[in-house]
Scaffold this motif. Structure first.
Motif, PDB file in Angstrom:
ATOM      1  N   TYR A 236       0.454  -3.276  -4.463  1.00 15.46           N
ATOM      2  CA  TYR A 236       2.381  -4.071  -3.944  1.00 15.46           C
ATOM      3  C   TYR A 236       2.732  -2.604  -3.200  1.00 15.46           C
ATOM      4  CZ  TYR A 236       5.677  -7.253  -3.862  1.00 15.46           C
ATOM      5  OH  TYR A 236       6.355  -8.586  -3.910  1.00 15.46           O
ATOM      6  N   GLY A 237       3.287  -2.881  -2.036  1.00 16.97           N
ATOM      7  CA  GLY A 237       4.076  -2.576  -0.921  1.00 16.97           C
ATOM      8  C   GLY A 237       3.442  -1.334  -1.107  1.00 16.97           C
ATOM      9  N   ASN A 238       4.358   0.140  -2.052  1.00 20.57           N
ATOM     10  CA  ASN A 238       3.594   1.398  -1.613  1.00 20.57           C
ATOM     11  C   ASN A 238       3.289   2.012  -2.903  1.00 20.57           C
ATOM     12  OD1 ASN A 238       4.541   1.920   0.550  1.00 20.57           O
ATOM     13  ND2 ASN A 238       7.194   1.864   0.337  1.00 20.57           N
ATOM     14  N   GLY A 239       2.722   0.786  -4.431  1.00 20.59           N
ATOM     15  CA  GLY A 239       2.420   0.877  -5.346  1.00 20.59           C
ATOM     16  C   GLY A 239       1.305   0.598  -5.950  1.00 20.59           C
ATOM     17  N   GLY A 240       0.424   1.099  -6.560  1.00 19.28           N
ATOM     18  CA  GLY A 240      -0.457   0.655  -7.689  1.00 19.28           C
ATOM     19  C   GLY A 240      -2.184   1.193  -6.572  1.00 19.28           C
ATOM     20  N   LYS A 241      -3.205   0.423  -6.853  1.00 21.32           N
ATOM     21  CA  LYS A 241      -3.880   1.096  -6.281  1.00 21.32           C
ATOM     22  C   LYS A 241      -5.355   0.030  -6.071  1.00 21.32           C
ATOM     23  CE  LYS A 241      -6.627   2.388 -10.236  1.00 21.32           C
ATOM     24  NZ  LYS A 241      -7.043   3.264 -11.740  1.00 21.32           N
ATOM     25  N   ARG A 242      -6.741   0.400  -5.148  1.00 18.67           N
ATOM     26  CA  ARG A 242      -7.327  -0.706  -5.431  1.00 18.67           C
ATOM     27  C   ARG A 242      -8.587   0.079  -5.996  1.00 18.67           C
ATOM     28  NH1 ARG A 242      -5.786  -4.240  -1.208  1.00 18.67           N
ATOM     29  NH2 ARG A 242      -4.978  -3.188   1.202  1.00 18.67           N
ATOM     30  N   PHE A 243      -9.125  -1.737  -5.955  1.00 19.25           N
ATOM     31  CA  PHE A 243     -10.115  -1.872  -7.010  1.00 19.25           C
ATOM     32  C   PHE A 243     -11.644  -0.984  -5.997  1.00 19.25           C
ATOM     33  CE2 PHE A 243     -14.349  -3.604  -7.521  1.00 19.25           C
ATOM     34  CZ  PHE A 243     -15.224  -3.326  -8.749  1.00 19.25           C
ATOM     35  N   GLU A 244     -12.579   0.057  -6.355  1.00 18.87           N
ATOM     36  CA  GLU A 244     -13.059   0.294  -5.442  1.00 18.87           C
ATOM     37  C   GLU A 244     -14.369   0.573  -6.509  1.00 18.87           C
ATOM     38  OE1 GLU A 244     -12.476   4.117  -3.622  1.00 18.87           O
ATOM     39  OE2 GLU A 244     -10.798   3.412  -3.179  1.00 18.87           O
ATOM     40  N   THR A 245     -16.033   0.387  -6.447  1.00 10.60           N
ATOM     41  CA  THR A 245     -17.349   0.655  -6.480  1.00 10.60           C
ATOM     42  C   THR A 245     -17.899   0.996  -5.395  1.00 10.60           C
ATOM     43  OG1 THR A 245     -18.835  -0.989  -7.599  1.00 10.60           O
ATOM     44  CG2 THR A 245     -17.992  -1.183  -6.221  1.00 10.60           C
ATOM     45  N   THR A 246     -19.523   1.747  -5.803  1.00 12.75           N
ATOM     46  CA  THR A 246     -19.972   2.347  -4.771  1.00 12.75           C
ATOM     47  C   THR A 246     -20.987   1.208  -5.268  1.00 12.75           C
ATOM     48  OG1 THR A 246     -18.748   4.554  -5.566  1.00 12.75           O
ATOM     49  CG2 THR A 246     -21.165   4.679  -4.088  1.00 12.75           C
ATOM     50  N   PHE A 247     -22.285   1.172  -3.872  1.00 14.82           N
ATOM     51  CA  PHE A 247     -23.146   0.714  -3.464  1.00 14.82           C
ATOM     52  C   PHE A 247     -24.124   1.782  -3.012  1.00 14.82           C
ATOM     53  CE2 PHE A 247     -22.660  -3.627  -2.116  1.00 14.82           C
ATOM     54  CZ  PHE A 247     -21.977  -4.206  -3.873  1.00 14.82           C
ATOM     55  N   GLU A 248     -25.338   1.993  -3.698  1.00 15.65           N
ATOM     56  CA  GLU A 248     -26.392   2.708  -3.016  1.00 15.65           C
ATOM     57  C   GLU A 248     -27.401   2.347  -2.865  1.00 15.65           C
ATOM     58  OE1 GLU A 248     -30.339   5.400  -5.176  1.00 15.65           O
ATOM     59  OE2 GLU A 248     -28.630   4.766  -5.649  1.00 15.65           O
ATOM     60  N   ALA A 249     -27.475   2.824  -1.131  1.00 18.44           N
ATOM     61  CA  ALA A 249     -28.053   1.780  -0.395  1.00 18.44           C
ATOM     62  C   ALA A 249     -29.522   1.585  -0.518  1.00 18.44           C
ATOM     63  CB  ALA A 249     -28.823   3.251   0.963  1.00 18.44           C
ATOM     64  N   GLY A 250     -30.058   0.400  -0.001  1.00 12.07           N
ATOM     65  CA  GLY A 250     -31.319   0.299  -0.347  1.00 12.07           C
ATOM     66  C   GLY A 250     -31.296  -0.808  -1.610  1.00 12.07           C
ATOM     67  N   LYS A 251     -30.766  -0.098  -2.453  1.00  9.41           N
ATOM     68  CA  LYS A 251     -30.616  -1.132  -3.815  1.00  9.41           C
ATOM     69  C   LYS A 251     -30.335  -2.598  -4.421  1.00  9.41           C
ATOM     70  CE  LYS A 251     -32.117   2.534  -6.499  1.00  9.41           C
ATOM     71  NZ  LYS A 251     -33.599   2.882  -6.723  1.00  9.41           N
ATOM     72  N   ARG A 252     -30.557  -3.348  -5.291  1.00 14.52           N
ATOM     73  CA  ARG A 252     -29.726  -4.207  -5.560  1.00 14.52           C
ATOM     74  C   ARG A 252     -28.308  -4.210  -6.381  1.00 14.52           C
ATOM     75  NH1 ARG A 252     -35.685  -6.599  -6.176  1.00 14.52           N
ATOM     76  NH2 ARG A 252     -35.790  -4.499  -6.796  1.00 14.52           N
ATOM     77  N   HIS A 253     -27.342  -4.682  -6.294  1.00 17.28           N
ATOM     78  CA  HIS A 253     -26.560  -4.808  -7.270  1.00 17.28           C
ATOM     79  C   HIS A 253     -26.060  -5.846  -7.769  1.00 17.28           C
ATOM     80  CE1 HIS A 253     -26.561  -1.031  -4.346  1.00 17.28           C
ATOM     81  NE2 HIS A 253     -25.939   0.155  -5.671  1.00 17.28           N
ATOM     82  N   ARG A 254     -26.010  -6.054  -9.053  1.00 16.82           N
ATOM     83  CA  ARG A 254     -25.652  -7.566 -10.058  1.00 16.82           C
ATOM     84  C   ARG A 254     -23.862  -7.154 -10.511  1.00 16.82           C
ATOM     85  NH1 ARG A 254     -28.409 -10.245 -15.275  1.00 16.82           N
ATOM     86  NH2 ARG A 254     -27.247 -11.549 -14.932  1.00 16.82           N
ATOM     87  N   ILE A 255     -23.584  -8.530  -9.686  1.00 14.47           N
ATOM     88  CA  ILE A 255     -22.189  -8.330 -10.195  1.00 14.47           C
ATOM     89  C   ILE A 255     -22.611  -9.281 -10.509  1.00 14.47           C
ATOM     90  CG2 ILE A 255     -19.896  -8.214  -8.426  1.00 14.47           C
ATOM     91  CD1 ILE A 255     -20.915  -7.124  -6.569  1.00 14.47           C
ATOM     92  N   ARG A 256     -20.753  -9.486 -12.073  1.00 12.34           N
ATOM     93  CA  ARG A 256     -20.627 -10.366 -12.462  1.00 12.34           C
ATOM     94  C   ARG A 256     -19.335 -11.301 -12.590  1.00 12.34           C
ATOM     95  NH1 ARG A 256     -24.979 -10.379 -16.972  1.00 12.34           N
ATOM     96  NH2 ARG A 256     -25.600  -8.689 -16.548  1.00 12.34           N
ATOM     97  N   LEU A 257     -19.059 -11.813 -11.631  1.00  9.29           N
ATOM     98  CA  LEU A 257     -17.505 -12.738 -11.488  1.00  9.29           C
ATOM     99  C   LEU A 257     -17.410 -13.742 -12.105  1.00  9.29           C
ATOM    100  CD1 LEU A 257     -18.470 -13.161  -7.281  1.00  9.29           C
ATOM    101  CD2 LEU A 257     -17.492 -11.322  -8.669  1.00  9.29           C
ATOM    102  N   VAL A 258     -16.260 -13.661 -12.825  1.00  6.00           N
ATOM    103  CA  VAL A 258     -15.124 -14.228 -13.010  1.00  6.00           C
ATOM    104  C   VAL A 258     -13.515 -14.619 -12.751  1.00  6.00           C
ATOM    105  CG1 VAL A 258     -14.217 -14.809 -15.710  1.00  6.00           C
ATOM    106  CG2 VAL A 258     -16.220 -13.490 -15.289  1.00  6.00           C
ATOM    107  N   ASN A 259     -13.406 -15.996 -12.428  1.00  5.32           N
ATOM    108  CA  ASN A 259     -12.110 -15.925 -12.051  1.00  5.32           C
ATOM    109  C   ASN A 259     -10.760 -16.121 -13.259  1.00  5.32           C
ATOM    110  OD1 ASN A 259      -9.565 -17.189 -10.825  1.00  5.32           O
ATOM    111  ND2 ASN A 259     -10.769 -18.632 -10.181  1.00  5.32           N
ATOM    112  N   THR A 260     -10.089 -15.521 -13.454  1.00 12.01           N
ATOM    113  CA  THR A 260      -9.232 -15.496 -14.630  1.00 12.01           C
ATOM    114  C   THR A 260      -7.883 -16.191 -13.992  1.00 12.01           C
ATOM    115  OG1 THR A 260      -8.467 -13.130 -15.130  1.00 12.01           O
ATOM    116  CG2 THR A 260     -10.946 -14.212 -15.898  1.00 12.01           C
TER     117      THR A 260
END
Length: 569
Positions: A236-260
């Motif tokens: 927000y503005g000049n503060g905070g940080k982004r969420f980051e995650t890494t994918f390995e090429a060719g792999k299938r990645h499971r993500i468990r989403l929740v709207n809180t």
């Protein structure tokens, strides 16, 4: 934020002892590595020891003999979650709190200590059926009194479902000051994957507390959110940080989403990648593929994303659906980053998928439960018309059939049911269902008198069957109902100017809440209570524990002159 008490130092270690992503499917001593079928997420994801994805989990649950025990402390703090400092409430010193992790069939024990300076609390285990453990559903004024400052409560339940969900305070709007976290229950899956990325929580965020914003909300004006968070982070503005995650090429990645969120319906996507959806709420489904996922408040989706790009950096996006969400200053900038190379620091230049602002659920035709179950004709059928009223103090109230829900922090409905099975003295909108294993249909009509808004409807104690759901239409006796393997979940959208029909069986004695999961609306009375098979409730409850929590709360209320200013939930 560093925990400041001995309890916190001890509990942070214990409550985070199982949360590493690499261990999410590596509990080798448990049931899914024993018996007929060995679970392997990449090769045999439907296997789970003597059970499998085909097991009807409403009737049969593994007996692991394992107890997972956690200690959580609710604390006051200040933090700059997105770069702007404000008062926050934390779980073990963080927002979000630690993830509760168990295996399908485990027993779960969670000790919650209220270290808040001047506030009650409770913790609800969202989406967990609490089969015959209604006392541990964690809803202030319904199944318990709020936990007073310096008091501790212990919740005990069995992980009879598998997948993921979240826990949150169910006391006023406290959850959205930071009292929430993930739940992950290991079990089989309807599609193979290589890496489990764990729970990903989508939130909206304000630079003031929800308590300070309540006067605006209670007058019928939803406050403007300053931001949205992805696992407790954003800029927000000049503060905070982004969420980051890494994918390995060719792999299938499971993500468990929740709207809180408290008042935001999200459209979720990852640029250049498609998602295979394998579960809705805690119900495994026949997999389907999509580019954009519509996630109502309180809903969860389990997705598998194949890293099929050669490399690069990609935006992960959570757009507020402005057809029903409150205004947000960062509406186009609630983003994280997926990187194929963890050492990269580049900002992605990828483009979003097109999407429609409609606040609708994923289509019923796509949410096909993997274990097929059908619905029978109803023994009880109730039709509720949604409306609103403004009381003599100018406060906005949501009503069902003309009545807003009101329960009592100091005399919860469950306690009343233990005292007197025939009279609920201080609660409104109580539906009594006393026949065993009877089918019940609830029809909720959202006509023009209800302002044309969309609402996420959540039922405690049950997965319900979505029998019909339509926007801009009237329900009639001729409305077709899907009774054969209809979608099962615990949150479904009530469409604008339309209706929602849900069905469930009276197979779980207890006191259960049904409510809109927009936090402001629940506090404004949008809810009802189901008292199910009342005569069978007392043997399921420890009345002395309920009475003890309530006695401590009563002493605190008398000492601080606390006045209830909302619906009680």
């Amino acid at each position: 934020m560093r925990p400041t008490t001995l309890w916190s130092a001890f509990t942070t270690l214990l409550a985070t002892s199982h949360v590493s992503a690499s261990s999410l499917h590596n509990h080798k001593r448990h049931c899914h590595h024993i018996g007929k079928c060995k679970f392997d997420p990449s090769k045999s994801p439907k296997c789970w020891g003597d059970h499998s994805l085909s097991t009807n989990w409403y009737d049969e649950v593994p007996d692991t003999g394992v107890t997972r025990e956690y200690w959580l402390e609710i604390q006051n703090s200040t933090a700059a979650i997105d770069g702007v400092e404000r008062v926050v409430l934390t779980v073990n010193g963080s927002v979000p709190g630690p993830t509760i992790i168990a295996d399908w069939g485990d027993n779960v024990v969670v000790h919650v200590h209220n270290a808040l300076e001047n506030n009650g609390t409770s913790i609800h285990w969202h989406g967990l059926r609490q089969n015959r453990t209604t006392q541990h559903d964690g809803v202030a004024s319904i199944t318990q009194c709020p936990v007073a400052p310096k008091d501790t409560i212990t919740y005990r339940f069995r992980a009879e479902q598998y997948g993921h969900s979240w826990y949150h305070s169910h006391f006023a709007t406290q959850a959205w000051n930071g009292v929430f976290g993930g739940i992950l229950i290991n079990g089989p899956c309807s599609a193979p994957y290589d890496e489990d990325k764990g729970v990903l929580l989508l939130s909206d965020w304000f630079h003031n507390t929800t308590d300070a914003l309540w006067s605006t909300a209670s007058a019928g004006s939803p406050p403007v959110a300053q931001n949205g968070l992805i696992n407790g982070t954003n800029i927000y503005g000049n503060g905070g940080k982004r969420f980051e995650t890494t994918f390995e090429a060719g792999k299938r990645h499971r993500i468990r989403l929740v709207n809180t969120a408290i008042d935001t319906h999200y459209k979720f996507m990852i640029d250049n990648h498609k998602m295979k959806v394998v579960a809705a709420d805690l119900v495994p489904i026949q997999p389907y593929t999509t580019e954009v996922l519509s996630i109502g408040i309180g809903q969860r989706y389990d997705v598998i994303v194949e890293a099929d790009e050669d490399g690069g950096d990609f935006w992960l996006r959570a757009y507020p659906d402005m057809a029903c969400s409150a205004e947000n200053e960062m509406v186009n900038n609630i983003r994280g980053i997926v990187r194929y190379d963890a050492s990269s620091h580049k900002e992605p230049t990828t483009s979003a998928y097109a999407y429609t602002e409609d606040c609708l659920d994923e289509p019923m035709s796509k949410l096909v439960p993997y274990v097929p179950l059908d619905v029978e004709s109803p023994t009880v059928k109730k039709d509720f018309g949604l409306g609103f009223a403004v009381d003599t103090h100018g406060l906005f109230k949501w009503t069902l059939d003309g009545t807003d829900m009101l329960s009592n922090w100091g005399l919860p409905t469950l306690q009343q049911s233990l005292i007197d099975l025939s009279v609920f003295k201080t609660s409104s909108n109580v539906v009594e269902l006393n026949e065993k294993d009877a089918w019940v249909y609830f029809i909720i009509e959202n006509g023009p008198a209800a302002l044309g808004l969309t609402h996420p409807i959540h039922l405690h104690g049950h997965d319900f069957y979505v029998l019909a759901q339509e926007a801009n239409a009237n329900y009639t006796s001729a409305t077709p109902l899907q009774l054969k393997n209809s979608p099962r979940r615990d949150v479904a959208m009530l469409p604008a100017n339309g209706f929602l029909v849900i069905g469930f069986m009276t197979d779980n004695p207890g006191v259960w809440l049904m409510h809109c999961h927009i936090g402001w609306h629940a506090s404004q009375g949008f809810g009802l209570q189901v008292v199910e098979r009342a005569a069978e409730i007392p043997p399921l409850c420890d009345s002395s524990s309920i009475d003890s929590t309530c006695a401590k709360w009563s002493r605190y209320v008398a000492m601080k002159n606390i006045v209830q200013d909302d619906s009680g939930i």
